[in-house]
Scaffold this motif. Structure first.
Motif, short mmCIF file in Angstrom:
data_model
loop_
_atom_site.label_atom_id
_atom_site.label_comp_id
_atom_site.label_asym_id
_atom_site.label_seq_id
_atom_site.Cartn_x
_atom_site.Cartn_y
_atom_site.Cartn_z
N PHE A 163 0.96 -1.19 0.06
CA PHE A 163 0.11 0.06 -0.05
C PHE A 163 0.98 1.17 0.11
O PHE A 163 1.81 1.32 0.75
N ARG A 164 0.50 2.19 -0.68
CA ARG A 164 1.20 3.33 -0.74
C ARG A 164 1.02 4.13 0.54
O ARG A 164 0.01 4.14 1.13
N LYS A 165 1.91 4.92 1.00
CA LYS A 165 1.96 5.50 2.51
C LYS A 165 0.68 6.50 2.50
O LYS A 165 0.29 6.40 3.71
N SER A 166 0.55 7.00 1.55
CA SER A 166 -0.58 8.01 1.50
C SER A 166 -1.97 7.31 1.37
O SER A 166 -2.97 8.33 1.44
N GLN A 167 -2.01 6.19 1.04
CA GLN A 167 -3.34 5.35 0.62
C GLN A 167 -3.58 4.23 1.52
O GLN A 167 -4.05 3.24 0.80
N LEU A 168 -2.98 4.24 2.75
CA LEU A 168 -3.21 2.66 3.46
C LEU A 168 -4.67 2.75 3.67
O LEU A 168 -5.59 3.64 3.60
N PRO A 169 -5.12 1.45 3.74
CA PRO A 169 -6.67 1.15 3.71
C PRO A 169 -7.22 1.55 5.17
O PRO A 169 -6.38 1.78 6.29
N ARG A 170 -8.39 1.79 5.02
CA ARG A 170 -8.94 2.70 6.27
C ARG A 170 -9.03 1.57 7.25
O ARG A 170 -9.36 0.44 7.15
N PRO A 171 -9.10 1.95 8.55
CA PRO A 171 -9.18 1.11 9.84
C PRO A 171 -10.53 0.29 9.75
O PRO A 171 -11.52 1.01 9.45
N SER A 172 -10.56 -1.01 10.12
CA SER A 172 -11.68 -1.88 10.34
C SER A 172 -12.54 -1.06 11.29
O SER A 172 -12.47 -0.69 12.36
N PRO A 173 -14.18 -0.74 10.97
CA PRO A 173 -15.09 -0.40 11.70
C PRO A 173 -15.08 -1.22 13.09
O PRO A 173 -15.61 -0.88 14.33
N THR A 174 -14.89 -2.66 13.16
CA THR A 174 -15.17 -3.41 14.02
C THR A 174 -13.90 -3.51 15.10
O THR A 174 -13.81 -3.30 16.07
N SER A 175 -12.66 -3.66 14.40
CA SER A 175 -11.31 -3.80 15.26
C SER A 175 -10.67 -2.26 15.45
O SER A 175 -9.75 -2.12 16.46
N GLY A 176 -10.93 -1.42 14.38
CA GLY A 176 -10.17 -0.09 14.54
C GLY A 176 -8.71 -0.53 14.21
O GLY A 176 -7.95 0.53 14.41
N HIS A 177 -8.44 -1.42 13.66
CA HIS A 177 -6.81 -1.70 13.40
C HIS A 177 -6.43 -0.87 11.97
O HIS A 177 -7.08 -1.06 11.00
N THR A 178 -5.22 -0.40 12.07
CA THR A 178 -4.80 0.34 11.08
C THR A 178 -3.42 -0.57 10.53
O THR A 178 -2.48 -0.94 11.05
N GLU A 179 -3.46 -0.66 9.12
CA GLU A 179 -2.56 -1.40 8.37
C GLU A 179 -1.51 -0.58 8.45
O GLU A 179 -1.34 0.60 8.01
N PRO A 180 -0.11 -1.24 8.90
CA PRO A 180 1.13 -0.44 8.89
C PRO A 180 1.63 -0.31 7.66
O PRO A 180 1.55 -1.19 6.61
N PHE A 181 2.42 0.70 7.33
CA PHE A 181 3.11 0.93 6.22
C PHE A 181 4.27 0.07 6.19
O PHE A 181 5.32 0.17 6.86
N ARG A 182 4.64 -0.62 5.05
CA ARG A 182 5.78 -1.47 4.69
C ARG A 182 6.19 -1.12 3.14
O ARG A 182 5.28 -1.49 2.48
N THR A 183 7.49 -1.06 3.05
CA THR A 183 7.96 -0.79 1.72
C THR A 183 7.97 -2.04 0.91
O THR A 183 7.83 -3.30 1.45
N LYS A 184 8.04 -2.00 -0.50
CA LYS A 184 8.06 -3.23 -1.11
C LYS A 184 9.33 -4.37 -0.85
O LYS A 184 9.32 -5.30 -0.89
N CYS A 185 10.42 -3.45 -0.40
CA CYS A 185 11.64 -3.97 -0.08
C CYS A 185 11.36 -4.90 1.09
O CYS A 185 11.79 -6.01 1.23
N GLU A 186 10.75 -4.31 2.24
CA GLU A 186 10.49 -5.12 3.28
C GLU A 186 9.43 -6.20 3.13
O GLU A 186 9.96 -7.31 3.93
#
Length: 439
Positions: A162-185
């Motif tokens: 995911f691009r850092k500026s376009q991370l998926p929105r947090p889940s309405p149930t868990s509120g979990h935010t997807e961390p940003f990781r580069t393609k290299c990682e």
């Protein structure tokens, strides 16, 4: 034993390896889904897949399984890896060779989970959009040796970038935010997962886009106790190469004398070698020069082998580098050329198995559909190997307009399944039992 019975027996044996990754009813749905993907000739959605095996009453159960069913993705990856370990050609020049690259799977709607916008490099005509919305997958697959012919590519695993500026929105149930990781990682994570599962010596082949410190150094100089993974990649023409340190050097000296860059590889004080290897579709003559040195990207403590090669049929030189210094320059060119089979694998996934036909909107179905398609493609190849080991040689079509065709394609294996569709459907229905049950 008829060919249909042998095919189903081989297929069922392969699917049984994934039983531990699911509940008992979940494994039945998984096996049904993968078999339907192999038989389906229309859009590879769940709806069309249930119609392909003539079990439309299973539609609701399949949809529920894809969204809510117990699915241990890491167990599925581990099972697939162990199956591929038994395939012929898995060890190549003493290494388990894995190819890593990223690819975009187009999705039009902004509401689909995990999509980002990307510049479309193939948009060279005015009626194509220069910016597209897509899932960007970093994928890993096994390269299997196939003497005198193009290598086999079997997809194993992948991660969404995911691009850092376009991370998926947090889940309405868990509120979990997807961390940003580069393609290299993500690439390093996939390779380490593969090394933990298979053991033995590992070789990662990737294009120059991943020839960065953030990939190279974690592989060859891991700081977290992970196993070392060798690499093979393209070398920039202006790469900074150095001779190994002499025995007598200053206490704080890290680098030896500067060597001519790869674009001036002819100046290296080494002899030219000549040989032939199977490269990009046929046997080609190769003239190369190799040198063991130190590369700025990999660090002063890691010895690498750099190669400059002239390949028959290509105007530009091949410039490659690897940390597996026992490989010859000819073997390096052969292995790097085999890496292109991953691009063919992406094509087959998209055109033959409908990777871009997914209609899912939420996270679980999106990730699970992709994994099911990777498993299906790899199992099709493994079923092919199983048939060949049983002496079946005339099961695939050799068209009269292509007399040089000497190996089956993914489409040929699918055609075999579709040729025996009634028998496969009957065997599948007998094994599954009643329709419509929710996993």
């Amino acid at each position: 034993m008829t060919q249909a019975t042998l095919l189903w027996s081989t297929w069922q044996s392969l699917l049984q390896s994934f039983a531990w990754a699911f509940t008992r009813p979940g494994h039945r749905r998984f096996a049904e889904w993968v078999t339907a993907l192999a038989l389906n000739v229309e859009e590879h959605t769940i709806t069309q897949s249930t119609l392909a095996i003539e079990r439309p009453a299973d539609w609701k159960a399949m949809e529920t399984f894809a969204e809510y069913g117990a699915w241990r993705a890491e167990y599925v990856t581990r099972s697939l890896t162990r199956l591929i370990e038994k395939a012929p050609g898995r060890t190549w020049h003493g290494y388990h060779v894995s190819a890593v690259d990223d690819t975009k799977v187009h999705r039009n709607s902004q509401g689909v989970w995990g999509t980002c916008t990307f510049h479309e490099y193939t948009a060279r005509c005015p009626n194509r959009a220069s910016t597209v919305r897509a899932h960007n997958w970093v994928c890993l697959g096994a390269l299997l040796k196939n003497d005198g012919r193009p290598a086999w590519y079997l997809p194993i695993s992948g991660r969404l970038y995911f691009r850092k500026s376009q991370l998926p929105r947090p889940s309405p149930t868990s509120g979990h935010t997807e961390p940003f990781r580069t393609k290299c990682e993500l690439a390093v994570e996939l390779l380490r997962e593969q090394a933990r599962t298979t053991g033995g010596r590992q070789l990662a082949a990737f294009d120059g886009g991943y020839a960065l410190q953030t990939v190279i150094r974690p592989l060859v100089s891991p700081e977290d106790g992970s196993a070392r993974i060798e690499f093979l990649t393209r070398l920039r023409h202006d790469a900074r190469l150095y001779a190994p340190l002499p025995e007598r050097h200053r206490p704080n000296q890290k680098w030896g004398r500067r060597l001519p860059p790869p674009r001036q590889g002819g100046r290296w004080t080494r002899l030219w070698h000549e040989g032939t290897a199977f490269i990009y579709g046929r046997q080609r003559k190769v003239r190369w020069k190799e040198i063991v040195c130190v590369w700025r990207v990999s660090g002063h403590e890691v010895a690498v082998k750099a190669v400059v090669a002239r390949v028959e049929g290509y105007k530009k030189r091949f410039t490659l580098v690897t940390s597996a210094t026992e490989l010859t320059g000819l073997q390096m060119v052969e292995l790097f050329a085999a890496r292109f089979r991953q691009e063919d694998g992406f094509r087959d996934l998209k055109q033959r198995l409908g990777w871009e036909e997914c209609r899912a909107w939420t996270r679980n179905p999106i990730e699970r559909t992709s994994q099911a398609q990777w498993v299906t493609m790899s199992l099709l190849r493994l079923a092919q190997f199983g048939l060949e080991s049983e002496g079946e040689v005339d099961w695939w079509y050799r068209p009269p307009w292509n007399p040089t065709k000497d190996r089956p394609s993914v489409l040929d294996v699918e055609r075999l399944f579709r040729r025996h569709r009634p028998e496969i459907q009957q065997h599948l229905s007998d094994w599954l039992g009643a329709e419509g049950e929710v996993a």
